[in-house]
Design a protein around this motif. Structure first.
Motif, mmCIF file in Angstrom:
data_model
loop_
_atom_site.group_PDB
_atom_site.id
_atom_site.type_symbol
_atom_site.label_atom_id
_atom_site.label_comp_id
_atom_site.label_asym_id
_atom_site.label_seq_id
_atom_site.Cartn_x
_atom_site.Cartn_y
_atom_site.Cartn_z
ATOM 1 N N GLU A 47 13.757 17.085 -38.724
ATOM 2 C CA GLU A 47 15.048 17.008 -37.259
ATOM 3 C C GLU A 47 14.210 17.454 -36.592
ATOM 4 O O GLU A 47 13.691 18.916 -36.478
ATOM 5 C CB GLU A 47 16.109 17.435 -37.699
ATOM 6 N N LEU A 48 13.792 17.207 -34.874
ATOM 7 C CA LEU A 48 12.424 17.932 -34.530
ATOM 8 C C LEU A 48 12.975 18.814 -33.611
ATOM 9 O O LEU A 48 12.641 20.236 -33.833
ATOM 10 C CB LEU A 48 11.909 16.654 -33.200
ATOM 11 N N ASP A 49 14.614 18.928 -33.278
ATOM 12 C CA ASP A 49 14.615 20.442 -33.119
ATOM 13 C C ASP A 49 14.614 21.111 -32.184
ATOM 14 O O ASP A 49 13.605 21.738 -31.933
ATOM 15 C CB ASP A 49 15.699 20.957 -34.247
ATOM 16 N N TYR A 50 13.618 20.407 -31.181
ATOM 17 C CA TYR A 50 12.273 21.345 -30.187
ATOM 18 C C TYR A 50 13.197 22.420 -29.032
ATOM 19 O O TYR A 50 14.458 22.048 -28.615
ATOM 20 C CB TYR A 50 11.910 20.555 -29.196
ATOM 21 N N ARG A 51 12.950 23.224 -29.571
ATOM 22 C CA ARG A 51 13.550 24.705 -28.005
ATOM 23 C C ARG A 51 12.200 25.580 -27.499
ATOM 24 O O ARG A 51 11.587 25.680 -28.340
ATOM 25 C CB ARG A 51 14.832 25.625 -29.053
ATOM 26 N N PRO A 52 12.080 25.437 -26.617
ATOM 27 C CA PRO A 52 11.070 25.280 -25.695
ATOM 28 C C PRO A 52 10.938 27.223 -26.011
ATOM 29 O O PRO A 52 9.988 27.052 -26.069
ATOM 30 C CB PRO A 52 11.691 25.746 -24.164
ATOM 31 N N TYR A 53 12.004 28.140 -25.970
ATOM 32 C CA TYR A 53 11.583 29.840 -26.303
ATOM 33 C C TYR A 53 11.588 29.307 -28.249
ATOM 34 O O TYR A 53 11.263 28.568 -28.912
ATOM 35 C CB TYR A 53 13.200 30.018 -26.547
ATOM 36 N N THR A 54 9.994 30.736 -28.042
ATOM 37 C CA THR A 54 9.699 31.138 -29.386
ATOM 38 C C THR A 54 7.947 30.296 -29.432
ATOM 39 O O THR A 54 6.937 30.167 -30.003
ATOM 40 C CB THR A 54 10.360 31.431 -30.422
ATOM 41 N N TRP A 55 7.716 28.687 -28.670
ATOM 42 C CA TRP A 55 6.872 28.036 -28.774
ATOM 43 C C TRP A 55 5.323 29.364 -27.942
ATOM 44 O O TRP A 55 6.705 29.267 -26.850
ATOM 45 C CB TRP A 55 6.799 26.786 -28.761
ATOM 46 N N VAL A 56 4.895 28.891 -28.064
ATOM 47 C CA VAL A 56 3.535 29.400 -27.442
ATOM 48 C C VAL A 56 2.982 28.700 -26.356
ATOM 49 O O VAL A 56 3.080 29.097 -25.400
ATOM 50 C CB VAL A 56 2.027 30.384 -27.861
ATOM 51 N N SER A 57 3.114 27.391 -26.565
ATOM 52 C CA SER A 57 2.725 26.135 -25.829
ATOM 53 C C SER A 57 3.072 24.717 -25.847
ATOM 54 O O SER A 57 3.097 24.810 -27.268
ATOM 55 C CB SER A 57 1.213 26.442 -25.326
ATOM 56 N N GLU A 58 3.841 23.717 -25.067
ATOM 57 C CA GLU A 58 3.503 22.413 -25.590
ATOM 58 C C GLU A 58 2.728 21.630 -26.562
ATOM 59 O O GLU A 58 3.095 21.601 -26.933
ATOM 60 C CB GLU A 58 3.763 21.982 -24.242
ATOM 61 N N GLU A 59 1.215 22.492 -25.640
ATOM 62 C CA GLU A 59 0.283 22.119 -26.879
ATOM 63 C C GLU A 59 0.327 22.534 -28.345
ATOM 64 O O GLU A 59 -0.066 21.405 -29.182
ATOM 65 C CB GLU A 59 -0.962 22.850 -25.942
ATOM 66 N N GLU A 60 0.944 23.868 -28.612
ATOM 67 C CA GLU A 60 0.649 23.803 -30.087
ATOM 68 C C GLU A 60 1.835 23.359 -30.680
ATOM 69 O O GLU A 60 2.198 23.122 -31.881
ATOM 70 C CB GLU A 60 0.977 25.675 -30.477
ATOM 71 N N THR A 61 3.017 23.134 -29.786
ATOM 72 C CA THR A 61 4.124 22.069 -30.115
ATOM 73 C C THR A 61 3.922 20.928 -30.682
ATOM 74 O O THR A 61 4.357 20.801 -32.174
ATOM 75 C CB THR A 61 5.158 22.437 -29.091
ATOM 76 N N ALA A 62 2.897 20.374 -30.285
ATOM 77 C CA ALA A 62 2.721 18.773 -29.794
ATOM 78 C C ALA A 62 2.133 18.647 -31.968
ATOM 79 O O ALA A 62 1.618 17.895 -32.814
ATOM 80 C CB ALA A 62 1.665 18.310 -29.140
ATOM 81 N N ILE A 63 0.692 20.102 -31.879
ATOM 82 C CA ILE A 63 -0.236 19.887 -32.643
ATOM 83 C C ILE A 63 0.988 19.913 -33.657
ATOM 84 O O ILE A 63 0.549 19.371 -35.284
ATOM 85 C CB ILE A 63 -1.331 21.059 -32.747
ATOM 86 N N TYR A 64 1.345 20.990 -34.071
ATOM 87 C CA TYR A 64 2.762 20.843 -35.529
ATOM 88 C C TYR A 64 3.420 20.100 -35.837
ATOM 89 O O TYR A 64 3.829 19.514 -36.753
ATOM 90 C CB TYR A 64 3.029 22.345 -35.048
ATOM 91 N N TYR A 65 3.519 19.283 -34.350
ATOM 92 C CA TYR A 65 5.422 18.104 -34.659
ATOM 93 C C TYR A 65 4.699 16.949 -35.240
ATOM 94 O O TYR A 65 4.741 16.559 -36.219
ATOM 95 C CB TYR A 65 5.594 17.879 -33.783
ATOM 96 N N THR A 66 3.242 16.769 -34.818
ATOM 97 C CA THR A 66 2.509 16.042 -35.151
ATOM 98 C C THR A 66 2.102 15.380 -36.705
ATOM 99 O O THR A 66 2.065 14.692 -37.460
ATOM 100 C CB THR A 66 1.761 15.491 -34.457
ATOM 101 N N LEU A 67 1.837 17.065 -36.812
ATOM 102 C CA LEU A 67 0.884 17.504 -38.324
ATOM 103 C C LEU A 67 2.385 17.231 -39.108
ATOM 104 O O LEU A 67 2.170 16.502 -40.328
ATOM 105 C CB LEU A 67 0.996 18.984 -38.224
ATOM 106 N N VAL A 68 3.811 17.449 -38.747
ATOM 107 C CA VAL A 68 4.332 17.803 -39.643
ATOM 108 C C VAL A 68 4.924 15.879 -39.807
ATOM 109 O O VAL A 68 5.931 15.511 -40.762
ATOM 110 C CB VAL A 68 6.041 18.802 -39.498
#
Lengths: 325, 325, 325, 325
Positions: B174-195
């Motif tokens: 469940e993607l459940d994206y919340r901007p707080y706590t993430w360092v950057s959108e770039e990092e989000t994209a990397i781990y979301y893709t990986l999972v």
């Protein structure tokens, strides 16, 4: 000791340090796990003292960093609403939050607090955000010990004290010791000593003085001897239900007992004590009466639900003093 | 796609990630500054899904770190109370706190959340605290994206996925994206893709898939093409009021609309959607019906005050489906 | 396995990760306390492999973050001087420093390293600083395990692998395990597994594979079974003085022994091994010969004072192979 | 001002703060990029002063935290070797490293330093690691400003000063301002002021006093006025090639020029100055002569390759004074 110097200044007292949010249990006499609703109040020792003295009629100001969010705006508007000058407040621009204190009221004797103090806005007040022109307008700078627990708030307070002394503004140090946020008792003792040695008036519980001295079982005699060797003129030491003592540099000692009340919780006693004690000093009532004002004010607040909103007026205090004379 | 494999296992679904506290405005239709009372609920996407599926009758478990305080005990006892197995919960021993979400309900269209997420317990779940024996008992592991935002929770989730795949347990992301706590959108994209590349079922909004792909305006076709080149069998993409789509690896597409309701606030829609969608799949109702269950469940929750406590029963969902057939 | 795909590309190999400074004891055969002078060299596994392959005649490039100071400029100019393309290097703008390795050479059997790795520039390479156009020009991306130890370098490498696979560039994973900078062995195992499962070629010592598998005493059979279930085509496992093994996805096994040499220190063996092994593969010498090249190259480097500057030419390797045939 | 009080004490002087490693360019008159070899020395202002005063015949001790590695052992054994008592040194148990200073000597006028100061052991000296019994044995506590730049070293120094004053040990404050490691100039000014107000003797350059006062272009008159209002008895202000001044609380002023020398580099001048100045005071040579000793000692050190190893003997200083009388 009187506080009537610099009476032409705009503010009787400016408090510096934290202003946060208390979330007090609406359903009480139970563990917090079973409390399902919380009421919101302004909290934090120096904020409470600004509110308390303002409600008593003193001209009060406040220096502190608040979040740029709904809680920050509530803090600012509530304090302004009871007459505190908030022009010394600084908005945090880094997304930090207000400190929170969830209070659990199991019984009058068994209260605890669940604190949220990680990266709170108030501990990020910077020295450059303390304005000399603002402090110069005050007769008293009220410093609360918790603001010394972390940089840069620590340095902001040290800087404020430096500016106060430079501008003939008296420094009152309310020890207000809270174990969370301090790295160690050792570090607490170092900064408490450093500030107490520079303060004109020091107010705290016997336990707090013991913390400052890094040992248990300290005596009022040793504490006052040390402080009067430095710059203190007046030292107040509270001994809980046994009452409180005031010592002057000239050698006088005063004592007051406590007032009976229907205790709901123990929070807020210290802040209401300091507010009324200083109010009485500003009004030339003498130290002995000031101790009574402090004690009566504390009795009133611990019988009520909040720490800030429950701060009494002078009339309420005087009624209690009259009743329990 | 059906989920009836491994039906002998103890749990239909184990969710991993955060369980926190929602503090919802009691007085609403006003800015939070003017809200003076807050109601306490369990919150957090994977906790809500564990609660939601349990209330629908699935056997649900939960893996997550909770604080060793009043809020942690409330979370544990509430979840156990609605039937969620909490033996996979771990107590934080470092004094960390539960995440908080103060909700502001100005109007059905204008809601915001004031988050407390600094050093929260849930993000400190460690890989060693994820028990292979526990995961081996589940048919589905439900992973929520927010748990990937920080170490060591990130590694705990990566490890849990590794254990799930090793033990033939399906992974639902469940993607459940919340901007707080993430360092950057770039990092989000990397781990979301990986999972997402390792998941069997992926559920999210179109905006969340865009975040995963690091660009705006992505198409469902490109998204599903990429995921089906990896391990996905079923991809659900939600388009808000325009309804939601499900795509299968075999090439089928399904669509469902939304149900009319008296909207109070927008929180909790995604979690209730996922709960009911998975419930329907487990009960072999087919993908098209599962989309309707998800959509109806979301409609019910957004008309109520909480996200967790408002999770509907199957009967409530079926009544709505019947009414708006 | 051969590497002759994409021969039109500008670079045979691009290495990503750290480039640092080695400070090697000038006076050796004594504890470092008594070493009063140190010689400066470029160091760091992927930098050494870029240097080693470039000296062997391959077209090599490098992606990494270097400090904006004298050490950073030395690294850049030394690498450019031996033919490595340094256009993929990024300058750190936050004042971070180059990693340092002071080497102590007590005896050939007793060497240790004193590392300076706190907040070093190389671990701050960000995903956005990895250029897809640069990677697209390479036939092989060489990833070194240490770059996975901390964010954002970790994500930069994960992103580089994603770009490599997207652009048909082979991924070679040199395990290069160094305990410092990793938070825990558990975390190491998680990321090593994640990357090894995506790599085309994996090279490491038996101990390093054990670290990846989170247990001691692993077998080559189990390791290769796991990797060949994923994307690996070739796996090299080094067993110290007992020689090294190569396994192919198709089921072939190759072995090579070690070459006699006058050992000065043990540093640099792995990097010179990888350089010569890849050089031989690029030159279609076959896997068995490639193992010999790797082994011979390692023998040469451990007899010399540095790791980078001592990297042999092809002629030196071939002379040794001829001598000890 | 003389220092002959407490002559029965075991130590004339105990210095507190950092002891680190200098790595000085062996090949100089070139940029560091081209320096390929470095010589190792002990460095750090208070360590240099302990070494300098010990070589001059004073009984010197040292309080500081050193790493538990080869560099730490070198520091301890070198200092013990020149007669410094090292029983007040504490080993770091967290794997922290010694600070490093790579010196670049392009020309006598153009020297720079490349510092490694991240998480260095010396800044982790804790208040509890400062032993009152040790300080009680000293006639002078020498505090260097850099140790105030970070917690817990900052608190260790504040605590040491508290213990010194409690035990009738004079406090000498060498400003030793280094921009790295300080968070801001504002914070520097706050702690420099706090410590200078408590010191008996303050030594620094005019620039360092300006830093303490938070402004440029301060005058010696204003500086000494402020310090003599507090606890200072003697203030030394150095004006580079224009010479140095000493001011006493009683109102006397002394001045000394500089001595001609063949300058190699500018490092180490301040530490050698302080060492010889204090040596002369301890030996009752009078303030004017003490200034000359400081100046001559500085001239000697800047003509040599190191800061610590080059510290002169009294005979060397006296020879220079005689020659350039």
């Amino acid at each position: 000791m009187n506080l009537n110097k610099n009476s032409e200044r705009k503010f009787d007292i400016i408090a510096i340090g934290r202003a946060c949010i208390d979330l007090n249990a609406v359903e009480y006499n139970r563990p917090m796990e079973e409390t399902m609703t919380f009421s919101k109040y302004v909290g934090g020792s120096p904020a409470n003292i600004a509110i308390g003295t303002s409600k008593l009629g003193l001209k009060a100001g406040f220096i502190g960093k608040i979040p740029d969010d709904q809680h920050g705006r509530f803090i600012q508007s509530y304090m302004a609403g009871v007459g505190v000058d908030t022009t010394g407040m600084v908005l945090d621009t880094e997304g930090r939050k207000a400190g929170l204190a969830f209070t659990e009221i199991k019984s009058p004797e068994d209260c605890s607090i669940l604190m949220y103090r990680d990266n709170v806005a108030d501990l990020y007040l910077a020295p450059s955000e303390v304005d000399e022109d603002y402090i110069r307008q005050a007769r008293v700078l009220l410093v609360s010990g918790t603001a010394l627990s972390k940089s840069p708030s620590r340095e902001a307070v040290l800087h404020a004290i430096h500016l106060a002394k430079k501008n003939d503004c008296l420094v009152v140090f309310e020890l207000d010791y809270r174990p969370y946020t301090w790295v160690s008792e050792e570090e607490t003792a170092i900064y408490y000593t450093l500030v107490a040695e520079q303060a004109d008036i020091v107010i705290g519980t016997r336990d707090e003085y013991d913390m400052m001295e890094g040992k248990e079982g300290g005596t009022n005699e040793a504490t006052t001897h040390h402080l009067f060797e430095n710059q203190a003129k007046l030292v107040v030491i509270k001994h809980g239900v046994e009452g409180s003592f005031a010592y002057t540099r000239e050698g006088a000692t005063f004592k007051a007992g406590v007032y009976k009340t229907n205790v709901l919780k123990t929070f807020g006693a210290g802040d209401s004590y300091a507010s009324a004690f200083l109010y009485a000093l500003f009004n030339d009532k003498g130290i002995e009466t000031a101790l009574k004002y402090g004690s009566a004010s504390a009795s009133i607040v611990i019988s009520k639900h909040s720490s800030s909103d429950a701060m009494p007026t002078a009339a309420e205090i005087e009624t209690l003093l009259e009743e329990q004379k």
